[in-house]
Enzyme design. Structure first.
Site, PDB file in Angstrom:
ATOM      1  N   LYS A 106       0.865  -1.187   0.000  1.00 35.37           N
ATOM      2  CA  LYS A 106       0.000   0.000   0.000  1.00 35.37           C
ATOM      3  C   LYS A 106       0.897   1.232   0.000  1.00 35.37           C
ATOM      4  O   LYS A 106       1.427   1.639   1.028  1.00 35.37           O
ATOM      5  CB  LYS A 106      -0.914   0.057   1.233  1.00 35.37           C
ATOM      6  CG  LYS A 106      -1.967   1.140   1.078  1.00 35.37           C
ATOM      7  CD  LYS A 106      -2.524   1.663   2.378  1.00 35.37           C
ATOM      8  CE  LYS A 106      -1.706   2.713   3.034  1.00 35.37           C
ATOM      9  NZ  LYS A 106      -1.475   3.975   2.289  1.00 35.37           N
ATOM     10  N   CYS A 120      13.302  10.647   7.535  1.00 35.36           N
ATOM     11  CA  CYS A 120      13.322  10.281   8.963  1.00 35.36           C
ATOM     12  C   CYS A 120      14.721  10.417   9.543  1.00 35.36           C
ATOM     13  O   CYS A 120      14.866  10.489  10.768  1.00 35.36           O
ATOM     14  CB  CYS A 120      12.872   8.846   9.146  1.00 35.36           C
ATOM     15  SG  CYS A 120      11.239   8.575   8.545  1.00 35.36           S
ATOM     16  N   GLU A 160      10.101  15.870  15.290  1.00 37.40           N
ATOM     17  CA  GLU A 160      10.711  15.884  13.955  1.00 37.40           C
ATOM     18  C   GLU A 160      10.066  17.024  13.156  1.00 37.40           C
ATOM     19  O   GLU A 160       8.849  17.037  12.986  1.00 37.40           O
ATOM     20  CB  GLU A 160      10.333  14.544  13.323  1.00 37.40           C
ATOM     21  CG  GLU A 160      11.242  14.025  12.311  1.00 37.40           C
ATOM     22  CD  GLU A 160      10.822  12.606  11.895  1.00 37.40           C
ATOM     23  OE1 GLU A 160      11.674  11.926  11.342  1.00 37.40           O
ATOM     24  OE2 GLU A 160       9.663  12.185  12.091  1.00 37.40           O
TER      25      GLU A 160
END
Ligand code: SIN
Length: 498
Positions: A189, A298, A395
């Site tokens: 997905k 990330c 973040e």
């Protein structure tokens, strides 16, 4: 926009790669209820395609197709699977311009970075094509004279892979290649924002001869598709790259059917620059580590901790380098910073900057939305950042670099580890002994010493603490798709004594 116009701006050398349907059991498929989803170009706002907005029913069909394909695929030899994966790798590289262009159109990243991602992504396919041949077992010295003990490794089964928008190709191949090499079949997905690269990669997998049902792609309703994957007893493994918030939901859901799970989640990467660093090298490292993919990875540097002996010199040199970054549409020559993926990302970035400024940070460059409008943000450097600012804890996922001052090594390590995340950390020092001790003290899954570009298919990527579970890439990455089977052979007679 009229239907005929949608997709008109997508001009590829090989238009067969411009797919706008899901892939289930080797068939290009619409959503069972006909719903569609518009894919936007974040640099222009134009709709570049309408793809199916699939749901639970479609995901269940894809799982069924992957289940049917599992036995024949897993029973092939690793050498056989290698040939097909190797062909897929060749096709990915042969079509790198088209794949990169699709990526720029749906993600916004600059073309040179997109080409780099095709190489990075294809690298996983090449690596695991071969690594599948090295899935060795063990023979255990038996404590019993009449028994022999062996361990073999077998494909875990059908895999569900949920991938993010920031690396529309590499995060797919990083999961699909080891899964297929191990003998698993997969339902992918991709992110709703960037399905086109995934579909093109799937088309190339079909062209490479990877059999129907081995790789399926469904996109649309994340909750429904996620639920279908999590509830299925046939799906034995989930691999996810994305937010820690969603990772925790998946981890809880995996308990219902006790699935194997690997998670690559958020980070809060510190970059520590010590007095004994080479400032020129550190500036380059900070620039690449912070502004790769417009700060949307990330492992992007989130906090830059600079020792007071070089703080001012570093801040001046780094600010100058950031001023030279070129913001714009990723298809334009010279552009190094694209737009942010969407308005929500832009708002988050701006919120972090406003919060930092309200708590005493000073803007050295940038600090606001870019005059190009849409989701463009000015590459930003903040100084005097402190640990009470949002940007220290969360973040930012955008082009904002906060500088924080420190005095001692202990203080830097404490600041660096003061987070629930543990993905990547970086340190710059010219003293290898110093760097070694710092690397040992950092509570992170990956450490770059005098280097911020650490991602590669040959090294284990993954984090500690709330940054995730498991590793992707390298010889370790394939273990995530394998089960150990212990085999005990009994009633072995006395050994021959001749
Ligand atoms: C990520 O942002 O999730 C991946 C970054 C990388 O592979 O370098």
């Amino acid at each position: 926009m009229a239907f005929a116009q949608v997709g008109a701006m997508v001009q590829l050398k090989n238009m067969a790669l411009f797919k706008s349907q899901g892939l289930i059991g080797g068939e290009w498929t619409d959503a069972h209820d006909g719903r569609t989803l518009a894919v936007n170009n974040p640099a222009t706002g134009e709709i570049i395609a309408n793809v199916p907005f699939m749901g639970k029913v479609d995901a269940q069909k894809a799982i069924a197709a992957a289940s049917v394909a599992f036995q024949p695929w897993s029973k092939r030899t690793a050498f056989d699977r290698c040939k097909l994966l190797r062909k897929w790798f060749d096709l990915l590289l042969e079509n790198k311009e088209d794949l990169a262009k699709l990526m720029v159109l749906e993600n916004g990243k600059p073309l040179a970075e997109a080409i780099g991602e095709v190489h990075y992504g294809a690298g996983f396919v090449e690596y695991y094509a071969e690594e599948g041949k090295r899935v060795y077992g063990d023979i255990i010295p038996s404590p019993f004279p009449t028994k022999r003990m062996l361990v073999m490794k077998q494909a875990v089964g059908v895999v569900g892979a949920i991938t993010p928008w920031n690396f529309p190709l590499a995060m797919i191949t990083r999961k699909v290649a080891p899964a297929l090499a191990a003998g698993c079949t997969i339902v992918v997905k991709p992110a709703e924002l960037t399905p086109l690269t995934a579909l093109a990669a799937a088309e190339l997998a079909l062209q490479a001869g990877i059999p129907s049902g081995v790789m399926n792609v469904v996109m649309g309703d994340a909750i429904e598709i996620g639920a279908a994957l999590m509830e299925s007893n046939e799906v034995r493994k989930i691999t996810f790259t994305g937010s820690t918030h969603v990772g925790k939901i998946l981890m809880a859901a995996a308990a219902k059917t006790v699935k194997k799970i690997s998670l690559e989640l958020g980070g809060n990467a510190p970059l520590i620059i010590f007095n004994d660093a080479d400032i020129e090298i550190a500036v380059k490292g900070a620039l690449h580590g912070k502004f790769r993919n417009t700060g949307q990875t990330c492992v992007c540097v989130n906090r830059i901790l600079v020792q007071d002996g070089i703080y001012d010199e570093f801040a001046a040199a780094f600010t100058k380098a950031v001023q030279e970054l070129q913001v714009g549409n990723g298809l334009e020559a010279g552009v190094t910073q694209g737009p942010l993926i969407n308005e929500a990302s832009l708002e988050k970035v701006d919120k972090h900057v406003q919060d930092a400024v309200s708590k005493g940070a000073k803007v050295l460059v940038g600090g606001k939305r870019h005059s190009l409008g849409r989701t463009f943000y000015e590459p930003t450097v903040l100084c005097n950042a402190t640990d009470d600012m949002l940007i220290f804890r969360e973040e930012v996922f955008g082009p904002v670099a906060p500088l924080m001052r420190f005095h001692t090594d202990e203080e830097a390590i404490k600041m660096a580890n003061d987070t629930e995340f543990g993905l990547a950390a970086y340190a710059y020092t010219e003293n290898i002994e110093h760097g070694w001790r710092v690397a040992e003290a950092l509570d992170y899954g990956m450490v770059g010493l005098n280097e911020t570009l650490i991602s590669t298919e040959v090294a284990p990527f993954g984090g500690t603490k709330q940054s995730g579970l498991g590793r992707e890439g390298s010889n370790y990455g394939i273990d995530e798709y394998l089960e150990l089977k212990y085999l005990c052979l009994g009633n072995i007679k006395q050994p021959f004594m001749c």
